[in-house]
Scaffold this motif. Structure first.
Motif, PDB file in Angstrom:
ATOM      1  N   ALA A   3      -9.344   6.783  -5.559  1.00  0.00           N
ATOM      2  CA  ALA A   3     -10.807   6.803  -5.482  1.00  0.00           C
ATOM      3  C   ALA A   3     -11.326   8.169  -5.003  1.00  0.00           C
ATOM      4  CB  ALA A   3     -11.267   5.695  -4.545  1.00  0.00           C
ATOM      5  N   ARG A   4     -10.633   8.722  -4.010  1.00  0.00           N
ATOM      6  CA  ARG A   4     -11.130   9.980  -3.432  1.00  0.00           C
ATOM      7  C   ARG A   4     -10.971  11.158  -4.378  1.00  0.00           C
ATOM      8  NH1 ARG A   4      -8.903   6.510  -0.543  1.00  0.00           N
ATOM      9  NH2 ARG A   4      -9.594   5.869   1.522  1.00  0.00           N
ATOM     10  N   GLN A  50      -1.708   6.842 -10.972  1.00  0.00           N
ATOM     11  CA  GLN A  50      -2.986   6.396 -10.390  1.00  0.00           C
ATOM     12  C   GLN A  50      -3.746   7.606  -9.871  1.00  0.00           C
ATOM     13  OE1 GLN A  50      -2.656   3.016  -7.741  1.00  0.00           O
ATOM     14  NE2 GLN A  50      -4.139   3.884  -6.304  1.00  0.00           N
ATOM     15  N   ARG A  97     -12.737  -0.577  -7.299  1.00  0.00           N
ATOM     16  CA  ARG A  97     -12.052  -0.820  -6.023  1.00  0.00           C
ATOM     17  C   ARG A  97     -13.028  -0.874  -4.843  1.00  0.00           C
ATOM     18  NH1 ARG A  97     -13.296   2.560  -2.317  1.00  0.00           N
ATOM     19  NH2 ARG A  97     -11.223   2.962  -1.455  1.00  0.00           N
ATOM     20  N   PRO A 121      -3.502   9.098   0.381  1.00  0.00           N
ATOM     21  CA  PRO A 121      -4.732   9.795   0.780  1.00  0.00           C
ATOM     22  C   PRO A 121      -5.304   9.137   2.033  1.00  0.00           C
ATOM     23  CG  PRO A 121      -5.191   8.217  -0.981  1.00  0.00           C
ATOM     24  CD  PRO A 121      -3.752   8.048  -0.612  1.00  0.00           C
ATOM     25  N   CYS A 124       0.867  -1.182   0.000  1.00  0.00           N
ATOM     26  CA  CYS A 124       0.000   0.000   0.000  1.00  0.00           C
ATOM     27  C   CYS A 124       0.902   1.229   0.000  1.00  0.00           C
ATOM     28  CB  CYS A 124      -0.897  -0.016   1.237  1.00  0.00           C
ATOM     29  SG  CYS A 124      -1.922   1.457   1.358  1.00  0.00           S
TER      30      CYS A 124
HETATM   31  C1  PEP Z   1      -4.359   2.698  -2.795  1.00  0.00           C
HETATM   32  O1  PEP Z   1      -4.327   2.131  -3.908  1.00  0.00           O
HETATM   33  O2  PEP Z   1      -3.505   2.511  -1.911  1.00  0.00           O
HETATM   34  C2  PEP Z   1      -5.525   3.553  -2.472  1.00  0.00           C
HETATM   35  C3  PEP Z   1      -5.440   4.505  -1.560  1.00  0.00           C
HETATM   36  O3  PEP Z   1      -6.601   3.220  -3.168  1.00  0.00           O
HETATM   37  P1  PEP Z   1      -8.071   3.886  -3.219  1.00  0.00           P
HETATM   38  O4  PEP Z   1      -7.882   5.215  -3.848  1.00  0.00           O
HETATM   39  O5  PEP Z   1      -8.825   2.925  -4.078  1.00  0.00           O
HETATM   40  O6  PEP Z   1      -8.587   3.949  -1.816  1.00  0.00           O
END
Ligand code: PEP
Ligand code: MN
Length: 347
Positions: free
Chosen positions: A186-187, A183, A238, A133, A103
């Motif tokens: 999600a937020r 990436q 996700r 995040p 992570c």
């Molecule tokens: C992550 O990939 O570590 C992550 C924070 O993902 P998500 O934005 O899907 O919560």
């Protein structure tokens, strides 16, 4: 609007339509098929009446509105699946692309041990968070540039391309310098200024679905990237927030299948954030593949109980290796079964 040219329309007829679309303040997206050319007129403040009038232009067969609110991501404006190339890794080519890693990037030892192990297990890409995040401002926020440097070193050693999250517009430049794929977490799925900025860089994007976003909103977020000029987008389911609290999120398997029906973009699943529980990751990985996922993003840590973030959902190295063996076996078996069925098909 979609302008279907007649089969055999000449280059000058096609170019005339493209010029008129631009004069009317739309973007022209041209799809050249074996039989005919289709031209999409996309934009928000173009002169629509004049596009409709192109019905009378030489070489034009029909003009139809684009039915979906998301246009460039839909099958209407592209008839073949998008395949993303990152070095020798392909996403969306019919295979299963696995992105794995911690992570958060925590230390050189933690990252390298994980990178070597996921590579040996057969992963295609390395993931690792540099900018995190976090729900609480008091939780670990990521090592930032130091983590980017470690990801670069891990790539140099293992050859695995790197995907990492970019959280803010201010970091897009530096993250693009180090990472092979950006990436959008999600937020940030509907952080439209971040989407516009990322649309502008020459890096593929992994767009995670927001925890409360509808499929339409998710595809419209992808539309920002394509409309801004970045066509290399992978969608990532996700998990969404539901009334269920036994799992961290509810992995929406139907969203994977539906996103593939609605869009030519590759779709992958993240069963780690989708469940929050390591024990469920193997089953949900296989379920996602069954739903049509082009790939998986899986969190892996050499010692999950010591992880600085998301330990409970992180697989350990032996567990990940077993999962990879099972996944590759299942994918091979289903490919062979499909080949067998195709060879028996007499129609
Ligand atoms: C992550 O990939 O570590 C992550 C924070 O993902 P998500 O934005 O899907 O919560
Ligand atoms: Mn995480």
């Amino acid at each position: 609007m979609i302008i279907n040219m007649k089969p055999g329309a000449t280059e000058s007829e096609i170019n005339h339509v493209i010029d008129r679309i631009k004069e009317c303040n739309y973007q022209a997206h041209v799809i050249r098929g074996a039989e005919r050319t289709v031209i999409g007129a996309v934009g928000s403040n173009g002169r629509r009446n004049e596009i409709e009038a192109l019905q009378a232009a030489p070489g034009v067969e029909t003009i139809v509105p684009i039915a979906q609110p998301f246009k460039l991501v839909s099958w209407q404006l592209r008839h073949t699946p998008t395949i993303i190339n990152i070095g020798s890794v392909k996403i969306g080519d019919g295979g299963l692309t696995v992105m794995a890693g911690p992570c958060s990037v925590e230390s050189p030892e933690q990252l390298l041990e994980t990178a070597r192990a996921v590579k040996a297990a057969g992963a295609d890409m390395l993931r690792g968070g540099a900018y995190k995040p976090r729900t609480s401002p008091y939780d670990f926020q990521g090592l930032g540039i130091e983590a980017l440097q470690l990801l670069k070193e891990a790539r140099a050693e293992t050859g695995l391309p790197v995907v990492t999250e970019v959280m803010s517009e201010a970091d897009v430049e530096v993250v693009s310098e180090y990472a092979d794929m950006l990436q959008i977490g999600a937020r940030n799925m509907q952080n439209f200024s971040l989407l516009r900025r990322v649309a502008d860089v020459n890096r593929p994007v992994l767009l995670k679905r927001g925890p409360s976003a509808t499929i339409k909103e998710w595809l419209l977020a992808a539309e920002y990237l394509l409309a801004g000029g970045n066509k290399n987008v992978v969608l990532c389911e996700r998990g969404i927030r539901t009334f269920e609290t036994a799992t961290r999120n509810t992995l929406d398997l139907a969203a994977i299948a539906l996103a593939k029906e609605l869009s030519h973009l590759p779709v992958i699943a993240d069963p780690s954030h989708g469940t929050g529980l390591r024990s469920l990751v193997p089953a949900m990985s296989k379920a996602a593949v069954g739903a049509g996922a082009d790939g998986l993003m899986i969190e892996v840590h050499p010692c999950p109980e010591r992880a600085w973030s998301d330990g409970p959902q992180s697989m350990d190295l032996p567990g990940f290796s077993v999962l990879m063996r099972d996944l590759r076996k299942d994918v091979r078996a289903s490919t062979e079964a499909a080949r067998g069925a195709a060879s028996q098909d007499s129609c």
